[in-house]
Design a protein around this motif. Structure first.
Motif, PDB file in Angstrom:
ATOM      1  N   LEU A  54     -15.589 -24.967  67.575  1.00 55.15           N
ATOM      2  CA  LEU A  54     -14.213 -25.242  67.169  1.00 55.15           C
ATOM      3  C   LEU A  54     -13.282 -24.718  68.246  1.00 55.15           C
ATOM      4  O   LEU A  54     -13.414 -23.577  68.691  1.00 55.15           O
ATOM      5  CB  LEU A  54     -13.898 -24.580  65.822  1.00 55.15           C
ATOM      6  N   ARG A  55     -12.299 -25.539  68.624  1.00 54.49           N
ATOM      7  CA  ARG A  55     -11.437 -25.223  69.767  1.00 54.49           C
ATOM      8  C   ARG A  55      -9.972 -25.198  69.339  1.00 54.49           C
ATOM      9  O   ARG A  55      -9.368 -26.247  69.116  1.00 54.49           O
ATOM     10  CB  ARG A  55     -11.648 -26.272  70.876  1.00 54.49           C
ATOM     11  N   GLU A  56      -9.444 -24.001  69.164  1.00 53.77           N
ATOM     12  CA  GLU A  56      -8.046 -23.818  68.769  1.00 53.77           C
ATOM     13  C   GLU A  56      -7.698 -24.727  67.586  1.00 53.77           C
ATOM     14  O   GLU A  56      -6.650 -25.390  67.565  1.00 53.77           O
ATOM     15  CB  GLU A  56      -7.104 -24.068  69.945  1.00 53.77           C
ATOM     16  N   LEU A  57      -8.560 -24.713  66.606  1.00 51.17           N
ATOM     17  CA  LEU A  57      -8.404 -25.596  65.447  1.00 51.17           C
ATOM     18  C   LEU A  57      -7.331 -25.064  64.508  1.00 51.17           C
ATOM     19  O   LEU A  57      -7.373 -23.909  64.087  1.00 51.17           O
ATOM     20  CB  LEU A  57      -9.730 -25.706  64.698  1.00 51.17           C
ATOM     21  N   SER A  58      -6.379 -25.920  64.175  1.00 50.29           N
ATOM     22  CA  SER A  58      -5.331 -25.572  63.218  1.00 50.29           C
ATOM     23  C   SER A  58      -5.216 -26.695  62.190  1.00 50.29           C
ATOM     24  O   SER A  58      -5.163 -27.880  62.549  1.00 50.29           O
ATOM     25  CB  SER A  58      -3.984 -25.383  63.918  1.00 50.29           C
ATOM     26  N   LEU A  59      -5.189 -26.314  60.935  1.00 49.90           N
ATOM     27  CA  LEU A  59      -4.980 -27.282  59.860  1.00 49.90           C
ATOM     28  C   LEU A  59      -4.468 -26.560  58.627  1.00 49.90           C
ATOM     29  O   LEU A  59      -4.599 -25.342  58.503  1.00 49.90           O
ATOM     30  CB  LEU A  59      -6.248 -28.085  59.561  1.00 49.90           C
ATOM     31  N   VAL A  60      -3.917 -27.335  57.709  1.00 48.99           N
ATOM     32  CA  VAL A  60      -3.345 -26.792  56.479  1.00 48.99           C
ATOM     33  C   VAL A  60      -3.791 -27.651  55.310  1.00 48.99           C
ATOM     34  O   VAL A  60      -3.828 -28.888  55.407  1.00 48.99           O
ATOM     35  CB  VAL A  60      -1.802 -26.770  56.552  1.00 48.99           C
ATOM     36  N   VAL A  61      -4.136 -26.998  54.209  1.00 50.78           N
ATOM     37  CA  VAL A  61      -4.407 -27.683  52.952  1.00 50.78           C
ATOM     38  C   VAL A  61      -3.461 -27.085  51.918  1.00 50.78           C
ATOM     39  O   VAL A  61      -3.547 -25.905  51.591  1.00 50.78           O
ATOM     40  CB  VAL A  61      -5.865 -27.507  52.497  1.00 50.78           C
ATOM     41  N   GLU A  62      -2.553 -27.900  51.417  1.00 52.14           N
ATOM     42  CA  GLU A  62      -1.582 -27.415  50.443  1.00 52.14           C
ATOM     43  C   GLU A  62      -2.203 -27.361  49.045  1.00 52.14           C
ATOM     44  O   GLU A  62      -3.147 -28.082  48.733  1.00 52.14           O
ATOM     45  CB  GLU A  62      -0.345 -28.327  50.415  1.00 52.14           C
TER      46      GLU A  62
END
Length: 235
Positions: free
Chosen positions: A18-26
């Motif tokens: 994983l490479r600088e992985l950013s995500l959001v789950v509301e």
């Protein structure tokens, strides 16, 4: 509660998964992760549930710092991971498998109520309640794995390839169950190679390639994107 991954790097020895992985789950969403084999989808779920540790970055769920929690404490808090391959106990009955989902639940009546609710959502399990898990069809085993997770009382449900190896009609049934679980208030992060089925039920989606997010947006919009259509929808 919101799940947030912020600039996460994950390595397996020298492999940068994983490479600088950013995500959001509301809270209350179904979010799908799409991508080919090796894109980092399963690694993302394993990271969230504490099975692997990031080299850098932050993973938070509400007020919980998931990088510092033990996996069993996450289960107690309502973060439930249904891994790829179902992982049911093949020599135990359907009912016994479901009851194991309530291992950390102190209230016996609550476990019974959740078990009966799983039977209501998935009547085929009720018909098979005394049957050994290993004798079930692939679709029934997947339902059992999801049902066991329900008995745990999930607030955030991580699902890894729930449709793998299933016939189209059974895939439809599994997706309907996931929608029903979400409608009752459970947030879902869904890893799925069947992009068509995933985008049909998801609110939003991320596309991963080589451990990076390359596309994101409302599922309905991604389903119309020419790149997604070409790469994942087979049109």
């Amino acid at each position: 509660m919101r799940l947030t991954l912020d600039s996460v790097d994950l390595f397996y020895h020298r492999v940068h998964a994983l490479r600088e992985l950013s995500l959001v789950v509301e809270d209350g969403e179904i979010v799908s992760l799409l991508g080919n084999n090796g894109a980092g989808k399963t690694s993302t779920l394993s990271l969230i549930s504490g099975l692997v540790k990031a080299r850098s970055g932050e993973v938070t769920w509400g007020e919980h710092d998931l990088t510092r929690m033990r996996p069993w404490d996450m289960v107690g808090a309502g973060l439930i991971h249904v891994p790829e391959g179902r992982r049911i106990f093949s020599t135990m009955s359907v009912h016994e498998n479901l009851l194991l989902g309530g291992y950390l639940v102190d209230d016996a009546q609550l476990v019974r109520d959740r078990t009966e609710h799983a039977y209501e959502l998935m009547p085929r399990l009720a018909e098979r309640r005394n049957q050994q898990g290993g004798t079930l069809s692939g679709g029934e085993q997947q339902m059992l794995a999801v049902g066991r997770a329900l008995v745990s009382g999930p607030k955030l449900l991580l699902l890894d390839e729930p449709s793998m190896g299933l016939a189209p009609l059974v895939v439809k049934q599994v997706m309907e169950v996931i929608e029903a679980i979400n409608a009752e208030g459970t947030t879902v992060l869904l890893v799925e190679q069947n992009a068509r089925a995933a985008l049909k039920i998801a609110h939003r989606a991320y596309v991963l390639e080589s451990g990076r997010v390359t596309m994101e947006g409302p599922a309905s919009e991604l389903a119309q994107d020419p790149k997604v259509i070409e790469a994942y929808l087979g049109v």
